[in-house]
Structure formats: structure tokens, C-alpha cells
Design an enzyme around this catalytic site. Structure first.
Site, PDB file in Angstrom:
ATOM      1  N   GLY A   1      21.199   2.454  18.919  1.00  7.10           N
ATOM      2  CA  GLY A   1      22.127   1.850  20.176  1.00  7.10           C
ATOM      3  C   GLY A   1      22.928   0.731  19.556  1.00  7.10           C
ATOM      4  N   GLU A   2      23.397   0.006  20.226  1.00 12.12           N
ATOM      5  CA  GLU A   2      24.473  -1.127  19.853  1.00 12.12           C
ATOM      6  C   GLU A   2      24.163  -2.337  20.330  1.00 12.12           C
ATOM      7  OE1 GLU A   2      28.497  -0.566  20.427  1.00 12.12           O
ATOM      8  OE2 GLU A   2      28.887   1.421  19.290  1.00 12.12           O
ATOM      9  N   GLY A   3      24.121  -3.478  19.418  1.00 13.55           N
ATOM     10  CA  GLY A   3      23.904  -4.837  19.989  1.00 13.55           C
ATOM     11  C   GLY A   3      25.298  -5.571  20.234  1.00 13.55           C
ATOM     12  N   GLY A   4      25.047  -6.447  20.614  1.00 10.17           N
ATOM     13  CA  GLY A   4      26.382  -7.688  20.756  1.00 10.17           C
ATOM     14  C   GLY A   4      26.889  -7.714  19.588  1.00 10.17           C
ATOM     15  N   MET A   5      26.263  -7.668  18.424  1.00 10.19           N
ATOM     16  CA  MET A   5      27.073  -8.101  17.143  1.00 10.19           C
ATOM     17  C   MET A   5      26.712  -7.037  16.056  1.00 10.19           C
ATOM     18  SD  MET A   5      25.939 -12.377  16.676  1.00 10.19           S
ATOM     19  CE  MET A   5      26.890 -12.463  15.324  1.00 10.19           C
ATOM     20  N   GLY A   6      26.572  -5.870  16.437  1.00  8.34           N
ATOM     21  CA  GLY A   6      26.472  -4.873  15.450  1.00  8.34           C
ATOM     22  C   GLY A   6      25.534  -3.585  16.003  1.00  8.34           C
TER      23      GLY A   6
ATOM     24  N   LYS B   1      18.409  -4.476  12.997  1.00  6.47           N
ATOM     25  CA  LYS B   1      19.668  -4.915  13.639  1.00  6.47           C
ATOM     26  C   LYS B   1      20.860  -5.233  12.506  1.00  6.47           C
ATOM     27  CE  LYS B   1      21.300  -8.299  17.208  1.00  6.47           C
ATOM     28  NZ  LYS B   1      20.913  -9.361  18.232  1.00  6.47           N
TER      29      LYS B   1
ATOM     30  N   ASP C   1      20.622 -16.782  26.630  1.00  7.43           N
ATOM     31  CA  ASP C   1      21.291 -15.494  26.883  1.00  7.43           C
ATOM     32  C   ASP C   1      20.345 -14.601  27.868  1.00  7.43           C
ATOM     33  OD1 ASP C   1      23.539 -13.590  27.307  1.00  7.43           O
ATOM     34  OD2 ASP C   1      23.172 -12.817  25.366  1.00  7.43           O
TER      35      ASP C   1
END
Length: 636
Positions: free
Chosen positions: A16-21, A38, A147
């Protein structure tokens, strides 16, 4: 990245995708351990910024790796080599809470929501009180997440919760905090002070937790985009200035006592919220035991926070003011003389923690009154009068409220406006060359006898449901009522949950996908409800891709009835069913978890998409102006 070995970890597959990568599933090359790798995107930064980013992330990972709690995702490693920068974390099977709400549950029932949410509170209480060392060896206490949101809360198949993505945490001992223009937090979950860009303490997390619980119970956040381009500024402004919408606006039936607890966490002033996650947890547990929430004034430990213009906050200490017990809550009264108020260890609440020595358990103080003081009876008399008024109001409501209308049946036992379907075996799906993968392969299915509505539920019928049950009206209605002349149109702009609740209020249910197709095709196994060829006079459809059809009054095409006499099963509106989307056995179609099946096509679909075998699916929280529903009922 795939197939590479980074440090001691082999990159197995994308995750998947994270907020920074990006996120990848990995495997330790020497241990039987699956991990999440990550990666951090560096292409948008200058070499100097990349170096600074790596240093900051390494310091934060150093702190986060010390967290050891059953409800927090573990950080195992930090790797910076060449052009690769990544954090290695614990792999948690399941899905995040955001996907669970939007794809599976919608609003989560109280008991399950609280079971999940209490685990989140336990994790955050642990982090807020955690004593950790920085890289210099200096020791500090308290980590603020900054967050917290459902996307950062993982839920396993066994309903075990893990809080993750402490990637923008505020830790002491790391100078500078978040830099390079990176604005921490997500607007929908920001506290008012975070939305203003002020200095934060742990009570900002308390506000975000309140938003999370609000969303778990209603399926909505208090301040959200309306689909027309609502800006982040407008959402932040809502947190700062606007009153929190009543939870019943989104999901009627919410316990007023539980709503009081949620709203306590969402106070604009940090001093008026729960002061600790432990207090939040304790009140929820009290609610679970008693069904009541005893909230009066400020919680123990509240400070007077004066929000000044410009950066930061100036705090006026009220430590010298005495505490006055009201019920089980303590508020500060600066006008009373100082009174000693010893703590009672009998009421202390211990949370599961591997670092329990870091902070004492929160306990309620005993009430100590000054000797000789005569209590006024006025508050007691007011309370008695208020209780009497409430009892009278509830009694009047019980005597005057209208019960849901009974289901009326015809002479043969078939409920009115329903058709009896005898049940039996039929071939579900199709195998011809025009069939999509979702319709293949045809396979035998047996359904039991049942009843199904003759036509889709109308605006007129749904309006009665809205009035009786205090439900939210569809978005396109005017002042909570159907538009003029549209009473007999099928109701649209309803979620799957709305459709389910309406049917249950009538003593019915949504039909399964198998029941719907059998009622449409009959034992003849027609392709369309009325035969094997589409006929324009038998349904409302789009004649061409450039020319849309239009919504019609239910029953407008009687010649298009199915073999069982069921109307509008092709065109007009598509219909929610009770079934989850799954590919048919031995199908080449791909699975897509969390979706509900819609059947029948609609006025926006071409004739080829209105067959009785066509399958559509979408998230149950979505609304469409071309999707409605009809109900079914078991045949006793």
C-alpha cells in the site's frame, strides 16, 4: 524494490501507500518474522533536506522503538543506505479502522465500538505517560501522536487494535519538531489548537480521539467535506469556531449519555476536555456498567489555558485553588478556601501496560466537606423538579408516539404490495460471450420460498420512515421532504445501512442477491425480467451513451413485470441487496472486499447493463441518485 534485500529484510510484495512513501510486505532473512517496510520518499527534497530528514526520522524511530504495548505497532529497525530510507515495523493482519467503517460496518454498534476504542485509549494513555531515553541518554516523559485517525488504527480479524504511524509524534529531547513545511495532522481530526498552529500538549490527542469515536458511532466526522470542494481551511474553521453537530443528525438512536462523553472530548478549550486518556477510558467503563455518564464541570487536573494571539499558549496555574467534589467529578473552585482532599486508592483504574511504573494510576478523590457547613436544599429541590418534568415528558411521548405500521396481508397470506416467490433451483449467472467476468460462470443455486416487494420503496414510504424514526432525509429532498410530484418515485440517495434499517423497521429485510435474481428471471431463467431481448417499452434505460434515461414513477412499465409479477427489476433504479460482493465459484473476476451488491441496472445504464444477471457493487456507506432498494420477507 520487489525482490531486494534491505538490511536483514527481503521485500516480498507491495502493501500500500503511506503518507510519506510506499509500504511493502517484507520477511526477515534469518528469523520467522513478517514485517512492514515503510519507505520514505526523498526525491522531492534537496540533498541537505534529505540528510536532515533522515536524522530526524532516525531520532524519532529510536524513541518509538522503545514503545512496548500490546495495542501499539512495534518499530523494529531504521535503515538508511544509499538512496533507501525506511522504517521496519510489525506486520498486523487485518485492515485499518477507516476501511472497516467505510467498507464493512458503517456506524459500529456501541458495544463493539467501545471494545475497540478502549484499546486505543489504553495505547495512548501508555504513550502519554511513557518514560523514554533520547540518543544522548537523557530521559523524558510523554509522547504525543498528533495524527490520530481511523487510518492509523489497525484492527485484526479478532478485533485486536494496534495504533500505528507515530511518524509525526512530538517527542521531548528532539529539537525543532516537524520541519521543512510538513504540517502534521489531518484536518478532519485536528484539535482547535492544532488547527490554529499553536503549541500542543497531550490534550490535542484527546480531541482527535473524540473525533475518532464520533466517526465510529455515526459513520461521519463532525466537520467534513460536502463533496463540492470543501477546503481544509473550512474544515479547520469548523473545529475552531463551530458547534459540533449532534450525533443523532447522522445516526439516530445514539445514547444521549454516550454522546455526552464524546462531546466532552470535543470541547474547544483543552481545559474542558478529559485531561488524560485514562479519564476518558474510566468514564466509558462507567457508562458500560451503569448506562450513565456523570460529567460535571472540568476534570481533575484541568488547567486554565489562556489562548493569546500569536504563537503558543500562556497558562495560569490554579494549583492553589481547592477542589470540590460533585458526584464523581472534581472541578476547581477558586472562590473556596483551601481544603485537603486525600485520594482514595480503592477507585484507582489500572490499564494494561508494560511500563506501568512510569505513571501512577488515575484515581477519583474522596469528597471532603468543611466541617459545620450547612448544605442548601435548593439544588436538591431543583433536581427533584427537573426529574419530575423528565418523567412527565417521557410518559407523554410513550402515550402519543405512533408505532410502526403493521404488515397487512392478503387473503392468501401474502403481505400487501409484495409478491410470493415459491423458491426452487435455478441457474444463477450466465456463460455467453456477452457476459462479463462478474456474471460467470453460471451455477446452480437453490432459494427457499420468500416474499419480495412488488416495486421499489418510494419517497412517500421512506418519508414516513424518516418521520417516525427521526432519520436524516435523502440529500436531494427539500426541507426534509420529497420534491413536489415525486412521492411515487423510488427513493434514492440512501446508503445500504439506510435501506437495511428501513426494511427492518417494516418487519422485513433486504433480499439476497440470489433471491433478487430468481425473482427477476423466474424458473424460465430469462435474461431480462420479461424475456431474452430488451424492449424499450418495458423499462427505463439510456438509449445511447449520449442520451440518459429518466427516473419514473414506480410501476410505470407493467408490461416489464417478471414471471412472478415483480415490477421495475430492469431500469428505473438499481437496488441494494443484502449480499457482500464475492466472485462466483471458479470465476476469473477479482475479489474486492467490503462492497455490497447492487442489482437491476438503472435509468443511467444502457440496455445491455439491465439484464437480470448484471452485478454492480459499491461501499455500503455510499449514496447514489440512481440507486434505491426494495424489501423481502421470509415465508413462514
Amino acid at each position: 524494490m520487489l525482490g531486494r534485500t534491505i538490511g536483514n529484510y527481503e521485500v516480498v510484495s507491495p502493501f500500500g501507500e503511506g503518507g510519506m512513501g510506499e509500504l511493502y510486505l517484507g520477511r526477515h532473512t534469518r528469523l520467522a518474522r513478517e514485517v512492514i517496510i515503510k519507505t520514505i520518499r526523498t526525491e522531492d527534497f534537496s540533498p541537505r533536506q534529505v540528510e536532515h530528514l533522515r536524522e530526524r526520522l532516525e531520532r524519532e524511530a529510536f524513541v518509538q522503538s522503545q514503545l512496548d504495548h500490546p495495542n501499539i505497532v512495534r518499530v523494529y529497525d531504521f535503515i538508511a543506505s544509499g538512496d533507501t530510507t525506511c522504517i521496519v515495523m510489525e506486520y498486523v493482519p487485518g485492515r485499518d479502522l477507516r476501511k472497516m467503517i467505510t467498507r464493512e460496518t458503517g456506524p459500529i454498534p456501541d458495544s463493539r465500538a467501545l471494545k475497540l476504542f478502549k484499546q486505543v485509549l489504553a495505547a495512548i494513555d501508555y504513550a502519554h505517560n511513557f518514560i523514554y531515553a533520547d540518543k544522548t541518554g537523557a530521559r523524558h516523559q510523554g509522547i504525543i501522536h498528533r495524527d490520530l485517525k481511523p487510518a492509523n488504527i489497525l484492527v485484526t480479524p479478532d478485533d485486536v487494535v494496534k495504533v500505528t504511524d507515530f511518524g509525526i509524534v512530538k517527542v521531548r529531547g528532539v529539537k525543532g519538531g516537524t520541519q521543512m513545511g510538513f504540517n502534521p495532522g489531518t484536518p478532519e481530526y485536528m484539535s482547535p489548537e492544532q488547527a490554529r498552529g499553536r503549541e500542543l500538549d497531550h490534550r490535542s490527542d484527546i480531541y482527535a480521539l473524540g473525533v475518532v469515536l464520533y466517526e465510529m458511532l455515526t459513520g461521519h466526522v463532525p466537520f467534513e467535506g460536502d463533496g463540492s470542494g470543501t477546503s481544509d481551511y473550512e474544515i479547520r474553521r469548523g473545529h475552531i469556531e463551530m458547534a459540533v453537530p449532534a450525533m443523532s443528525e447522522f445516526y439516530p438512536g445514539i445514547s444521549p449519555e454516550l454522546e455526552k462523553i464524546v462531546l466532552k472530548a470535543l470541547e474547544k478549550n483543552p481545559d474542558d476536555r478529559f485531561q488524560t486518556a485514562r479519564q476518558f477510558l474510566e468514564l466509558l467503563e462507567e457508562y458500560e456498567m451503569t448506562g450513565a455518564a456523570k460529567i460535571t464541570g472540568r476534570m481533575l487536573g484541568a488547567r486554565q489555558t489562556v489562548v493569546a494571539e500569536g504563537r503558543g499558549t500562556a497558562r495560569q496555574s490554579l494549583a492553589d485553588a481547592p477542589t470540590v467534589g460533585i458526584g464523581n467529578t472534581v472541578v476547581t473552585d477558586p472562590n473556596r478556601p483551601s481544603v485537603s482532599s486525600p485520594r482514595s486508592g480503592n477507585n484507582a483504574v489500572s490499564l494494561p501496560s508494560n511500563n506501568s511504573s512510569n505513571a501512577g494510576a488515575y484515581s477519583r478523590p474522596n469528597v471532603v466537606r468543611q466541617g459545620g457547613e450547612q448544605k442548601s436544599k435548593v439544588p436538591q429541590l431543583i433536581g427533584i423538579a427537573f426529574t419530575a418534568v423528565i418523567v412527565v415528558a417521557i410518559s407523554a411521548w410513550l402515550l402519543t408516539r405512533k408505532p410502526n405500521p403493521p404488515v397487512v396481508t392478503s387473503m392468501d397470506g401474502t403481505p400487501l404490495e409484495m409478491k410470493a416467490i415459491p423458491g426452487g433451483e435455478f441457474m444463477m449467472g450466465r456463460d455467453d460471450d456477452k457476459a462479463s467476468d462478474f456474471e460467470k460462470p453460471a451455477h446452480k443455486v437453490t432459494v427457499a420460498p420468500f416474499f419480495i416487494d412488488t416495486h421499489e420503496v418510494t419517497n412517500e414510504q421512506y418519508a414516513e420512515f424518516v418521520r417516525r424514526n427521526n432519520r436524516s432525509a435523502p440529500d436531494h429532498w427539500v426541507n426534509g421532504a420529497p420534491r413536489s410530484g415525486e412521492d411515487r418515485f423510488p427513493v434514492v440517495n440512501v446508503t445500504w445501512f439506510d435501506a437495511r434499517d428501513y426494511c427492518e423497521s417494516r418487519g422485513k429485510r433486504l433480499p439476497t442477491e440470489e433471491e433478487w435474481e430468481f425473482a427477476a428471471r423466474g424458473k424460465e431463467n430469462y435474461l431480462y425480467p420479461y424475456g431474452n431481448e430488451w424492449k424499450p417499452q418495458f423499462s427505463s434505460a439510456s438509449p445511447s451513451p449520449d442520451q440518459l434515461g429518466k427516473l419514473s414513477v414506480v410501476g410505470s412499465y407493467p408490461a416489464g413485470a417478471s414471471p412472478f409479477g415483480v415490477l421495475d427489476m430492469a431500469g428505473n433504479v438499481a437496488e441494494w441487496t443484502a449480499s457482500d460482493y464475492k466472485p462466483y465459484p471458479n470465476s476469473s473476476a477479482k475479489p474486492d472486499d467490503g462492497n455490497k451488491i447492487q442489482r437491476g441496472g438503472s435509468f443511467i445504464n444502457l440496455p445491455s447493463q439491465q439484464t437480470a444477471t448484471d452485478r454492480f457493487f459499491n461501499f455500503p456507506v455510499k449514496k447514489f441518485d440512481y440507486v434505491g432498494f426494495r424489501c423481502a420477507k421470509d415465508k413462514q
